[in-house]
Design a protein around this motif. Sequence first.
Motif, PDB file in Angstrom:
ATOM      1  N   PRO A 188       0.954  -1.222  -0.071  1.00 28.80           N
ATOM      2  CA  PRO A 188      -0.062  -0.005  -0.153  1.00 28.80           C
ATOM      3  C   PRO A 188       0.799   1.270   0.050  1.00 28.80           C
ATOM      4  O   PRO A 188       1.869   1.389   0.802  1.00 28.80           O
ATOM      5  N   VAL A 189       0.251   2.258  -0.762  1.00 24.48           N
ATOM      6  CA  VAL A 189       1.018   3.612  -0.562  1.00 24.48           C
ATOM      7  C   VAL A 189      -0.260   4.351  -0.513  1.00 24.48           C
ATOM      8  O   VAL A 189      -1.304   4.465  -1.255  1.00 24.48           O
ATOM      9  N   PHE A 190      -0.164   5.531   0.551  1.00 24.74           N
ATOM     10  CA  PHE A 190      -1.234   6.199   0.646  1.00 24.74           C
ATOM     11  C   PHE A 190      -0.901   7.754   0.928  1.00 24.74           C
ATOM     12  O   PHE A 190       0.309   7.983   1.349  1.00 24.74           O
ATOM     13  N   LEU A 191      -1.413   8.493   0.029  1.00 25.04           N
ATOM     14  CA  LEU A 191      -1.184   9.915  -0.145  1.00 25.04           C
ATOM     15  C   LEU A 191      -2.160  10.683   0.540  1.00 25.04           C
ATOM     16  O   LEU A 191      -3.305  10.830   0.167  1.00 25.04           O
ATOM     17  N   GLY A 192      -1.787  11.768   1.572  1.00 27.85           N
ATOM     18  CA  GLY A 192      -2.707  12.257   2.121  1.00 27.85           C
ATOM     19  C   GLY A 192      -2.218  13.519   2.793  1.00 27.85           C
ATOM     20  O   GLY A 192      -1.037  13.808   3.176  1.00 27.85           O
ATOM     21  N   ASP A 193      -2.935  14.753   2.943  1.00 26.15           N
ATOM     22  CA  ASP A 193      -2.492  16.098   3.092  1.00 26.15           C
ATOM     23  C   ASP A 193      -2.945  16.544   4.799  1.00 26.15           C
ATOM     24  O   ASP A 193      -2.315  17.497   5.498  1.00 26.15           O
ATOM     25  N   ASP A 194      -3.736  15.835   5.272  1.00 26.02           N
ATOM     26  CA  ASP A 194      -4.556  16.240   6.715  1.00 26.02           C
ATOM     27  C   ASP A 194      -4.245  15.342   7.736  1.00 26.02           C
ATOM     28  O   ASP A 194      -3.837  14.339   7.780  1.00 26.02           O
ATOM     29  N   VAL A 195      -4.770  15.823   8.855  1.00 30.57           N
ATOM     30  CA  VAL A 195      -4.634  15.294  10.058  1.00 30.57           C
ATOM     31  C   VAL A 195      -5.405  13.944  10.137  1.00 30.57           C
ATOM     32  O   VAL A 195      -4.969  12.760  10.730  1.00 30.57           O
ATOM     33  N   THR A 196      -6.493  13.792   9.419  1.00 34.07           N
ATOM     34  CA  THR A 196      -7.307  12.477   9.320  1.00 34.07           C
ATOM     35  C   THR A 196      -6.687  11.464   8.573  1.00 34.07           C
ATOM     36  O   THR A 196      -7.008  10.233   8.626  1.00 34.07           O
ATOM     37  N   ASP A 197      -5.629  11.984   7.724  1.00 33.84           N
ATOM     38  CA  ASP A 197      -4.797  10.823   6.897  1.00 33.84           C
ATOM     39  C   ASP A 197      -3.825  10.127   7.852  1.00 33.84           C
ATOM     40  O   ASP A 197      -3.331   9.095   7.503  1.00 33.84           O
ATOM     41  N   GLU A 198      -3.434  10.749   9.206  1.00 30.88           N
ATOM     42  CA  GLU A 198      -2.466  10.027   9.966  1.00 30.88           C
ATOM     43  C   GLU A 198      -2.913   8.641  10.275  1.00 30.88           C
ATOM     44  O   GLU A 198      -2.164   7.710  10.594  1.00 30.88           O
ATOM     45  N   ASP A 199      -4.062   8.356  10.185  1.00 31.81           N
ATOM     46  CA  ASP A 199      -4.583   7.028  10.753  1.00 31.81           C
ATOM     47  C   ASP A 199      -4.224   6.062   9.544  1.00 31.81           C
ATOM     48  O   ASP A 199      -3.982   5.023   9.768  1.00 31.81           O
ATOM     49  N   GLY A 200      -4.531   6.696   8.454  1.00 30.33           N
ATOM     50  CA  GLY A 200      -4.104   5.955   6.839  1.00 30.33           C
ATOM     51  C   GLY A 200      -2.720   5.429   7.074  1.00 30.33           C
ATOM     52  O   GLY A 200      -2.218   4.416   6.967  1.00 30.33           O
ATOM     53  N   PHE A 201      -1.714   6.706   7.405  1.00 35.97           N
ATOM     54  CA  PHE A 201      -0.474   6.342   7.427  1.00 35.97           C
ATOM     55  C   PHE A 201       0.151   5.375   8.348  1.00 35.97           C
ATOM     56  O   PHE A 201       0.954   4.520   8.015  1.00 35.97           O
TER      57      PHE A 201
END
Length: 247
Positions: A188-201
Motif C-alpha cells: 500500500p501507498v497512501f497519499l494524504g495532506d490532513d490530520v485525518t490521513d495520519e490514521d491511514g499512514f
Amino acid sequence: MTHPPIPSRPAVFLDFDGTLVDIAETPDAIVVPPELPDILQRVQERVEGALAIVSGRRIAEIDHHLAPLALPAAGLHGIEQRRRDGGAVLEMPASEQLAVLHDRLAHSGLISGGVSLEDKGAGLAVHYRRAPERGDAVIDTLRDIARDLDELHLIEGKMVVEAKRGDVNKGTAITDFMTAAPFLGRTPVFLGDDVTDEDGFRIVAGLDGVPVKVGDGFTDAPFRLAGSRAVMDWLHRLANPETSLAS
Ligand SMILES: [Mg+2]
C-alpha cells in the motif's frame, strides 16, 4: 523532503481534497484539473485495478468530480465503501448520537457569520474557512456539546471540525481494501495532506507500505510531496510504462 519510492506491486490510496485538488474556500469551489480522471484511469490500469480514493467526502461527490470514473473508494472517512470499480456503495449505519449533536449545534449559536454546518448524513462537518478567527470557538463549542456523546469522534481538519462514528477511520478503510483483490498482496501507498490521513499512514506503515504526507505540517509519514502539483507528477511517473513495476 524524502521523495516517495514506487514499490514494485503498489496498491494506491489517494486522499482527494488537498492531495489531488487544491483546497478552496468552500468544498464546492474546488477546481479539478482536467487531466485528473485520465491520469487516474491510467494509474488504475498500471496497478491492475488497485487504486482507491479515500476521502472525507461522500463517494457520490467524488464520482461527480472524477466523472466518468467510478473508482473504488472510501467516503466519509471510511463509513461509505465501494470496494470494486463501478460497484455498489455500502454504508455503515450512522450513530444516532449525530442527531443529538445536530440539534445541539442548531441551538448553540455557533452556525452563523461564516461558520457553516454540512450534514453528510453519516457525519457532521462544521466549516470555518470563511471565519478563521472563530476556529477556537468552533472547536471549544463542539468539544463541550459532544462531551457526553461517547460514540462520536471529533476530527479537526483544515478549517473544519467533523463529528462521526469513532470506530471507523481512513486506516480501517485501507485495512478493509487490503483484505481482498485487487489490493490483497500488494504494497500500500497512501497519499494524504490532513490530520485525518495520519490514521491511514499508521496502517500503511504497519503493512511495510509507503505513507506520503502532502504539503507542510506535522506527520508520522516518512515520505513527503510538496503539494497537488507534485502528486500529479508522481502519478504521471507511476502511469508511465517505462517506470518499472513487477507484474
Ligand atoms: Mg485532504
